[in-house]
Motif scaffolding. Structure first.
Motif, PDB file in Angstrom:
ATOM      1  N   GLU A 169       0.578  -1.111  -0.014  1.00  0.00           N
ATOM      2  CA  GLU A 169      -0.329   0.175   0.287  1.00  0.00           C
ATOM      3  C   GLU A 169       0.860   1.319   0.551  1.00  0.00           C
ATOM      4  OE1 GLU A 169      -3.494   2.630   2.601  1.00  0.00           O
ATOM      5  OE2 GLU A 169      -2.652   0.349   3.048  1.00  0.00           O
ATOM      6  N   ASN A 300      -6.633   1.117  -4.730  1.00  0.00           N
ATOM      7  CA  ASN A 300      -8.805   1.780  -5.289  1.00  0.00           C
ATOM      8  C   ASN A 300      -8.548   1.120  -6.547  1.00  0.00           C
ATOM      9  OD1 ASN A 300     -11.173   2.167  -5.039  1.00  0.00           O
ATOM     10  ND2 ASN A 300     -10.921   4.209  -4.392  1.00  0.00           N
ATOM     11  N   TYR A 301      -9.430   0.172  -7.087  1.00  0.00           N
ATOM     12  CA  TYR A 301      -9.295   0.081  -8.530  1.00  0.00           C
ATOM     13  C   TYR A 301     -10.949   0.200  -8.701  1.00  0.00           C
ATOM     14  CZ  TYR A 301      -4.694  -0.547  -7.713  1.00  0.00           C
ATOM     15  OH  TYR A 301      -3.101  -1.103  -7.699  1.00  0.00           O
ATOM     16  N   GLN A 302     -10.612   0.480 -10.152  1.00  0.00           N
ATOM     17  CA  GLN A 302     -12.690   0.569 -10.928  1.00  0.00           C
ATOM     18  C   GLN A 302     -11.609  -0.149 -12.099  1.00  0.00           C
ATOM     19  OE1 GLN A 302     -10.968   3.718 -10.685  1.00  0.00           O
ATOM     20  NE2 GLN A 302     -12.078   3.414  -8.097  1.00  0.00           N
ATOM     21  N   GLY A 326      -6.598   3.600 -11.208  1.00  0.00           N
ATOM     22  CA  GLY A 326      -7.407   3.458 -10.493  1.00  0.00           C
ATOM     23  C   GLY A 326      -6.323   4.415  -9.829  1.00  0.00           C
ATOM     24  N   ASP A 327      -5.828   3.947  -8.209  1.00  0.00           N
ATOM     25  CA  ASP A 327      -5.259   4.418  -7.391  1.00  0.00           C
ATOM     26  C   ASP A 327      -4.286   3.451  -6.393  1.00  0.00           C
ATOM     27  OD1 ASP A 327      -5.987   7.342  -7.513  1.00  0.00           O
ATOM     28  OD2 ASP A 327      -7.206   7.015  -5.225  1.00  0.00           O
ATOM     29  N   SER A 363      -1.423   7.389  -9.654  1.00  0.00           N
ATOM     30  CA  SER A 363      -2.621   6.685 -10.364  1.00  0.00           C
ATOM     31  C   SER A 363      -2.171   6.555 -11.620  1.00  0.00           C
ATOM     32  CB  SER A 363      -3.954   7.927  -9.840  1.00  0.00           C
ATOM     33  OG  SER A 363      -3.491   9.239 -10.615  1.00  0.00           O
ATOM     34  N   ASP A 392      -8.142  -4.206  -1.502  1.00  0.00           N
ATOM     35  CA  ASP A 392      -8.854  -3.070  -0.940  1.00  0.00           C
ATOM     36  C   ASP A 392      -8.187  -2.371   0.330  1.00  0.00           C
ATOM     37  OD1 ASP A 392     -10.225   0.092  -0.599  1.00  0.00           O
ATOM     38  OD2 ASP A 392     -11.729  -0.540  -1.606  1.00  0.00           O
ATOM     39  N   VAL A 394      -9.027   0.550   1.906  1.00  0.00           N
ATOM     40  CA  VAL A 394      -9.798   1.426   2.566  1.00  0.00           C
ATOM     41  C   VAL A 394     -10.812   0.326   3.269  1.00  0.00           C
ATOM     42  CG1 VAL A 394     -11.469   3.464   2.828  1.00  0.00           C
ATOM     43  CG2 VAL A 394      -9.235   3.479   1.532  1.00  0.00           C
ATOM     44  N   ARG A 395     -11.287   0.013   2.472  1.00  0.00           N
ATOM     45  CA  ARG A 395     -12.658  -1.241   3.082  1.00  0.00           C
ATOM     46  C   ARG A 395     -11.703  -2.530   4.134  1.00  0.00           C
ATOM     47  NH1 ARG A 395     -15.981  -3.045  -1.603  1.00  0.00           N
ATOM     48  NH2 ARG A 395     -13.957  -2.994  -2.155  1.00  0.00           N
TER      49      ARG A 395
END
Length: 468
Positions: A169, A300-302, A326-327, A363, A392, A394-395
């Motif tokens: 991370e 954090n990806y899409q 994403g980041d 990113s 992820d 964050v989650r």
């Protein structure tokens, strides 16, 4: 006779030059010129056909204040050739509303000055009387600790954006000197290049992957913390991705400054004074249990997708692009998992990526483009074949990017092709049989060296002919 020989040499020389790689080109581009007072004017240096990141120094522009910068590298494969474009951008914020006339200026790129035309900027008042809050929260976070403020009106600070991270991370690190506006001293930097080299050796941990903007200059700005105004001299900032579970430690570092002091008799004397940062430590924790946790990307990806067509006959081809954006550490992203299939032939993907490095995060996006040949009739959801697992932070959970596209194949079923084989993975099926001990031969490099040698011989021949 000389003219005939010269003509033959030129005709032989031209196709050889055509094989040479494209020369590096550098240009300066400017962003929007009609802006609100809280919007940045952006100056960008665009470097094409350069494999190494250029060193860039942006000028001070009258009436404007330097703020954040970013570096973006874009890699594309076009007709089998890799095209690399690097863009380094600097933000400038206006100090007041109104028009700002900029005269022609120069940007230094790898020691060479690149000229840019002048222009006229217009900074308009924001509706509602709002003022710029750009980076205000960032400044508060960086020098809000009681230890720093208690250090006095001048202090050296090494700050991290996160005290605890997961392995792989990203977190940012900043080195800056803060001088209170009320500090009754005059000072200047002392042998900064030599000092920074020694400092950065201590601040670059061996257990981390580093991504930085690459702008080698001090960024100066004014910040306000606790009703006290400071001038911040930002000397270094980077984003690190820890690749092991070992905690990342940043030791205390020292910066010497030249202070101009006034003696009792009124004369002024320069003295060297040292300023020390406090040591900082970032704890690295492991990912939760997962069969592939040592290979999974963190961030954090899409998912972005492109499909040339969703209806084909058996034997026809289509192209599918699987884009991860994403980041996170974009450069290390691996292709999506490929399930075995008798319905399609999947060819190895073309890979292109865009990585944007700013002072706070990394990113961008990475695209895997697949050429696919349909072999069996039916309706197929590509999510059966393309999926990419990531974590992820964050989650604090694993997630999967899975294709949502569907392909309808009509016609007769085709026999298994020699490329994939029945029940085999067409792309990676024989990977276990590869001999990794065979020495890799870079034929492109050999051809390039031979071409350069021929060019030198031809030039020598031309010189010899004209001297006779």
């Amino acid at each position: 006779m000389k003219a005939y020989v010269l003509l033959m040499l030129i005709l032989g020389f031209c196709p050889i030059m055509a094989q040479q790689p494209a020369e590096k080109s550098v240009s300066v581009e400017m962003g929007e010129k009609d802006l609100a007072i809280n919007q940045p004017f952006v100056v960008s240096v665009v470097v094409r056909n350069s494999t190494s990141r250029p060193s860039v120094q942006f000028p001070e522009l009258p009436g404007l204040e330097k703020r954040s910068a970013s570096a973006t590298s874009t890699t594309n494969v076009v007709n089998g050739k890799t095209v690399l474009i690097q863009t380094i951008s600097q933000q400038y914020f206006a100090k007041q509303e109104g028009k700002n006339v900029l005269l022609p200026f120069e940007v230094t790129v790898d020691g060479t000055k690149v000229k840019s035309e002048g222009t006229t900027l217009t900074f308009n008042k924001v509706e509602g009387g709002a003022i710029s809050t750009e980076n205000s929260g960032e400044a508060e976070e960086i020098i809000s600790s009681a230890e720093d403020l208690a250090a006095g009106s001048i202090f050296l600070s090494v700050k991290v954006s996160k005290p605890i991270v997961y392995v792989r991370e990203g977190f940012s690190v900043r080195l800056a000197l803060y001088v209170a506006k009320s500090a009754p001293v005059e000072m200047e930097f002392y042998q900064l290049d030599v000092q920074l080299q020694n400092i950065l050796k201590k601040l670059r941990p061996a257990t981390c992957w580093e991504e930085n903007v690459g702008i080698e200059e001090i960024v100066q700005r004014e910040v306000t913390v606790g009703n006290k105004k400071f001038t911040e001299y930002q000397m270094y900032q980077s984003v690190f991705f820890p690749i092991t579970l070992q905690s990342v430690s940043f030791p205390a570092v020292k910066l010497d400054m030249l202070l101009l002091k006034t003696l009792p008799d009124g004369q002024k004397k320069k003295e060297v004074e040292s300023f020390y940062s406090r040591p900082v430590r970032v704890l690295v924790k492991p990912l939760p249990s997962h069969p592939r946790k040592d290979q999974i990307a963190v961030g954090n990806y899409q998912l972005g997708e492109k499909l040339t067509r969703d209806k084909v006959y058996s034997g026809e081809s289509l192209r599918y692009e699987f884009t991860i954006k994403g980041d996170g550490n974009i450069a290390t992203i691996t292709p999506p998992e490929m399930a075995k299939s008798m319905a399609f032939d999947f060819y190895p993907p073309d890979v292109s990526q865009t990585v944007q490095r700013s002072y706070e995060k990394v990113s961008g996006e990475k695209t895997f483009g697949y050429n696919i040949v349909a072999r069996q009739k039916g309706n197929f959801t590509l999510g059966r074949f393309f999926q990419w697992i990531y974590f992820d932070p964050v989650r604090a959970k694993y997630d999967t990017l899975r294709s949502s596209r569907t392909v309808e194949v009509t016609g007769e079923n085709l026999r298994a092709s020699a490329l994939s084989g029945e029940g085999a993975d067409p792309v990676y099926g024989n990977i276990d049989e590869l001999d990794t001990n065979v020495r890799y031969i870079d034929y492109q490099e050999i051809i390039r060296n031979l071409t350069n040698a021929v060019v030198l011989i031809l030039l020598g021949a031309m010189v010899w002919i004209f001297r006779k």
